[in-house]
Scaffold this active site. Sequence first.
Site, mmCIF file in Angstrom:
data_model
loop_
_atom_site.group_PDB
_atom_site.id
_atom_site.type_symbol
_atom_site.label_atom_id
_atom_site.label_comp_id
_atom_site.label_asym_id
_atom_site.label_seq_id
_atom_site.Cartn_x
_atom_site.Cartn_y
_atom_site.Cartn_z
ATOM 1 N N VAL A 15 -0.165 9.375 9.961
ATOM 2 C CA VAL A 15 0.343 10.683 9.524
ATOM 3 C C VAL A 15 1.660 10.994 10.236
ATOM 4 O O VAL A 15 2.628 11.443 9.612
ATOM 5 C CB VAL A 15 -0.695 11.798 9.778
ATOM 6 C CG1 VAL A 15 -0.100 13.165 9.483
ATOM 7 C CG2 VAL A 15 -1.939 11.575 8.932
ATOM 8 N N ARG A 40 -0.845 4.639 25.632
ATOM 9 C CA ARG A 40 -1.369 3.323 25.251
ATOM 10 C C ARG A 40 -0.295 2.227 25.261
ATOM 11 O O ARG A 40 -0.497 1.153 25.799
ATOM 12 C CB ARG A 40 -2.017 3.441 23.859
ATOM 13 C CG ARG A 40 -2.893 2.296 23.446
ATOM 14 C CD ARG A 40 -3.647 2.665 22.173
ATOM 15 N NE ARG A 40 -2.758 3.046 21.090
ATOM 16 C CZ ARG A 40 -2.305 2.226 20.152
ATOM 17 N NH1 ARG A 40 -2.688 0.974 20.165
ATOM 18 N NH2 ARG A 40 -1.507 2.659 19.190
ATOM 19 N N ARG A 100 -8.659 25.174 12.368
ATOM 20 C CA ARG A 100 -8.604 25.629 10.969
ATOM 21 C C ARG A 100 -9.445 26.859 10.666
ATOM 22 O O ARG A 100 -9.038 27.708 9.878
ATOM 23 C CB ARG A 100 -9.054 24.493 10.039
ATOM 24 C CG ARG A 100 -8.046 23.384 9.950
ATOM 25 C CD ARG A 100 -8.565 22.319 9.001
ATOM 26 N NE ARG A 100 -7.746 21.124 9.079
ATOM 27 C CZ ARG A 100 -8.204 19.901 8.823
ATOM 28 N NH1 ARG A 100 -9.483 19.712 8.487
ATOM 29 N NH2 ARG A 100 -7.402 18.868 8.899
ATOM 30 N N CYS A 129 -7.260 17.110 4.058
ATOM 31 C CA CYS A 129 -6.500 16.463 2.966
ATOM 32 C C CYS A 129 -7.154 16.658 1.592
ATOM 33 O O CYS A 129 -6.475 16.989 0.606
ATOM 34 C CB CYS A 129 -6.342 14.981 3.268
ATOM 35 S SG CYS A 129 -7.822 14.199 3.914
ATOM 36 N N GLN A 156 -12.172 8.824 -1.454
ATOM 37 C CA GLN A 156 -11.113 8.970 -0.460
ATOM 38 C C GLN A 156 -10.642 7.634 0.111
ATOM 39 O O GLN A 156 -11.441 6.763 0.461
ATOM 40 C CB GLN A 156 -11.593 9.890 0.679
ATOM 41 C CG GLN A 156 -11.846 11.304 0.184
ATOM 42 C CD GLN A 156 -12.268 12.290 1.267
ATOM 43 O OE1 GLN A 156 -13.151 13.107 1.040
ATOM 44 N NE2 GLN A 156 -11.641 12.249 2.436
ATOM 45 N N ARG A 238 -15.938 7.506 0.875
ATOM 46 C CA ARG A 238 -14.828 6.601 1.233
ATOM 47 C C ARG A 238 -14.865 5.416 0.289
ATOM 48 O O ARG A 238 -15.935 4.825 0.066
ATOM 49 C CB ARG A 238 -15.019 6.130 2.678
ATOM 50 C CG ARG A 238 -13.818 5.426 3.248
ATOM 51 C CD ARG A 238 -12.653 6.344 3.532
ATOM 52 N NE ARG A 238 -12.881 7.197 4.690
ATOM 53 C CZ ARG A 238 -12.098 8.219 5.012
ATOM 54 N NH1 ARG A 238 -11.042 8.538 4.274
ATOM 55 N NH2 ARG A 238 -12.369 8.956 6.064
ATOM 56 N N HIS A 245 -6.176 9.966 -2.399
ATOM 57 C CA HIS A 245 -7.536 10.464 -2.607
ATOM 58 C C HIS A 245 -7.676 10.902 -4.070
ATOM 59 O O HIS A 245 -6.784 11.564 -4.615
ATOM 60 C CB HIS A 245 -7.804 11.700 -1.742
ATOM 61 C CG HIS A 245 -7.941 11.429 -0.271
ATOM 62 N ND1 HIS A 245 -7.945 10.169 0.293
ATOM 63 C CD2 HIS A 245 -8.114 12.307 0.760
ATOM 64 C CE1 HIS A 245 -8.099 10.284 1.600
ATOM 65 N NE2 HIS A 245 -8.194 11.564 1.910
ATOM 66 N N ASN A 318 -2.845 11.289 0.194
ATOM 67 C CA ASN A 318 -3.497 11.995 1.307
ATOM 68 C C ASN A 318 -2.623 12.064 2.546
ATOM 69 O O ASN A 318 -2.784 12.956 3.378
ATOM 70 C CB ASN A 318 -4.828 11.326 1.659
ATOM 71 C CG ASN A 318 -4.672 9.840 1.935
ATOM 72 O OD1 ASN A 318 -4.274 9.080 1.047
ATOM 73 N ND2 ASN A 318 -4.954 9.418 3.146
HETATM 74 N N1 NAP Z 1 -4.888 10.183 7.774
HETATM 75 C C1 NAP Z 1 -4.966 11.271 7.043
HETATM 76 O O1 NAP Z 1 -4.975 11.235 5.795
HETATM 77 C C2 NAP Z 1 -5.069 12.617 7.684
HETATM 78 C C3 NAP Z 1 -4.993 13.724 6.869
HETATM 79 C C4 NAP Z 1 -5.047 14.982 7.438
HETATM 80 C C5 NAP Z 1 -5.180 15.095 8.795
HETATM 81 N N2 NAP Z 1 -5.262 14.002 9.588
HETATM 82 C C6 NAP Z 1 -5.397 14.209 11.025
HETATM 83 O O2 NAP Z 1 -4.231 13.747 11.670
HETATM 84 C C7 NAP Z 1 -4.560 13.225 12.969
HETATM 85 C C8 NAP Z 1 -4.030 11.807 13.129
HETATM 86 O O3 NAP Z 1 -4.520 11.005 12.106
HETATM 87 P P1 NAP Z 1 -3.918 9.591 11.755
HETATM 88 O O4 NAP Z 1 -4.568 9.229 10.496
HETATM 89 O O5 NAP Z 1 -2.433 9.563 11.851
HETATM 90 O O6 NAP Z 1 -4.524 8.691 12.957
HETATM 91 P P2 NAP Z 1 -3.974 7.378 13.667
HETATM 92 O O7 NAP Z 1 -3.186 6.518 12.748
HETATM 93 O O8 NAP Z 1 -5.143 6.785 14.356
HETATM 94 O O9 NAP Z 1 -2.946 7.944 14.777
HETATM 95 C C9 NAP Z 1 -3.376 8.733 15.849
HETATM 96 C C10 NAP Z 1 -2.168 9.254 16.596
HETATM 97 O O10 NAP Z 1 -2.595 10.141 17.633
HETATM 98 C C11 NAP Z 1 -2.101 9.663 18.888
HETATM 99 N N3 NAP Z 1 -3.069 9.978 19.931
HETATM 100 C C12 NAP Z 1 -4.382 9.694 19.959
HETATM 101 N N4 NAP Z 1 -4.942 10.144 21.099
HETATM 102 C C13 NAP Z 1 -3.935 10.725 21.824
HETATM 103 C C14 NAP Z 1 -3.857 11.339 23.096
HETATM 104 N N5 NAP Z 1 -4.945 11.486 23.887
HETATM 105 N N6 NAP Z 1 -2.651 11.796 23.524
HETATM 106 C C15 NAP Z 1 -1.567 11.654 22.754
HETATM 107 N N7 NAP Z 1 -1.562 11.065 21.538
HETATM 108 C C16 NAP Z 1 -2.741 10.607 21.084
HETATM 109 C C17 NAP Z 1 -1.935 8.176 18.696
HETATM 110 O O11 NAP Z 1 -1.044 7.673 19.671
HETATM 111 P P3 NAP Z 1 -1.106 6.135 20.169
HETATM 112 O O12 NAP Z 1 -0.327 5.313 19.164
HETATM 113 O O13 NAP Z 1 -0.427 6.197 21.487
HETATM 114 O O14 NAP Z 1 -2.544 5.743 20.259
HETATM 115 C C18 NAP Z 1 -1.352 8.153 17.282
HETATM 116 O O15 NAP Z 1 0.004 8.516 17.303
HETATM 117 C C19 NAP Z 1 -6.062 13.398 13.087
HETATM 118 O O16 NAP Z 1 -6.299 14.633 13.737
HETATM 119 C C20 NAP Z 1 -6.533 13.469 11.658
HETATM 120 O O17 NAP Z 1 -7.732 14.169 11.534
HETATM 121 C C21 NAP Z 1 -5.201 12.754 9.062
#
Ligand code: NAP
Length: 335
Positions: A15, A40, A100, A129, A156, A238, A245, A318
């Site tokens: 995202v 990380r 939220r 989403c 999804q 899923r 989605h 999404n």
């Molecule tokens: N994917 C979707 O469709 C979607 C839609 C709506 C909302 N979201 C929400 O958006 C968020 C991220 O989702 P994503 O899909 O992008 O996940 P992702 O690809 O797993 O990425 C997670 C991100 O969060 C960072 N992160 C994790 N733990 C952290 C910490 N303790 N301190 C600082 N940074 C941290 C990670 O950094 P590193 O690279 O350093 O690990 C990475 O940049 C979640 O809250 C999710 O619920 C996702």
Amino acid sequence: MNGKVVAVAGATGVVGRQMLLTLEARNFPVSKIKMLASARLKGRTLPFKGEEIPVEVLGEDSFEGVDIALFSAGGSTSTTYAPAAARAGAVVVDNSSAWRMDPEVPLVVPEVNPEAIKRHKGIIANPNCSTIQMVVVLKPIHDAARIKRVVVSTYQAVSGAGSAAINELREQTRALLDEQPYPPKVFPHQIAFNCIPQIPQSGAFGDNGYTSEEMKMVNETKKIMGDASIAVTATTVRVPVIIGHSESVNIETAKKLTAAEARALLAAAPGVIVEDDLDHQRYPLAVNAAGKYDTFVGRIREDISHPSALDLWIVSDNLLKGAALNAVQIAEHLL
Ligand SMILES: NC(=O)c1ccc[n+]([C@@H]2O[C@H](COP(=O)([O-])OP(=O)(O)OC[C@H]3O[C@@H](n4cnc5c(N)ncnc54)[C@H](OP(=O)(O)O)[C@@H]3O)[C@@H](O)[C@H]2O)c1
């Protein structure tokens, strides 16, 4: 317009990267960008407008001088750091579910309830989403015919569960085609060539048998639409799709709408594209919606089992309307 100092927390995630691309593509006025992630992989850089920007470790002190902080780094990170960002003077647009349902925090889809933005006290929540793409379609129907009940089933994409989930679908598909084993790591079951009726994959089922994703669709829809009387039931599934989605949605209305009336309302709705040409087998598809900003709706028909209900098929990216684009649109309203 003066540029803003923008921080992206979770910039390295699926995202977060879409947020950076969306800020660039929409020419959001950025004077400085801060990329924030975990410790990380220290020393990483990410591109923004032709420059490589170092990724900093997210901390309490990351938000000095920041105007807008887009958060997409998980719920616990938002719970800890969004208040710190707001205290430092930034307006937070948070993608996680942490804030939220807080009554003090607006939950916003700009096509539906942009007026809620100005009630913010430093944090604005970006909805789930699956809920976002559904409410942009529900809104014009509700305004015209008052929605009584919604029954939704989702299909999804794995990108909704982050980058590790995308890798699992890709690698598991390859392994199974090569007749090699690939035990699930992210999902509780095989996702390649399969459908899993449990989102989030690690979440427990509630006492009522619903998952938290299903209850998000129920509760967030009422909050965004500003109408607690809308009954919603959801089954979230899923499927082995990377981006996009899809949703099968049945909508019961107080006033009967014909399919033609619904089509006309939706064709005029902001952010919605009607794709509904059965003679040419045209209807929304996840592979076509991926990379697009709009929400696509088709298979619009009157429910033959009910005097005043419609069936629809709704598809959107999404990662864009379901996450990054909606957040950037909220930031645009803040300007
Ligand atoms: N994917 C979707 O469709 C979607 C839609 C709506 C909302 N979201 C929400 O958006 C968020 C991220 O989702 P994503 O899909 O992008 O996940 P992702 O690809 O797993 O990425 C997670 C991100 O969060 C960072 N992160 C994790 N733990 C952290 C910490 N303790 N301190 C600082 N940074 C941290 C990670 O950094 P590193 O690279 O350093 O690990 C990475 O940049 C979640 O809250 C999710 O619920 C996702």
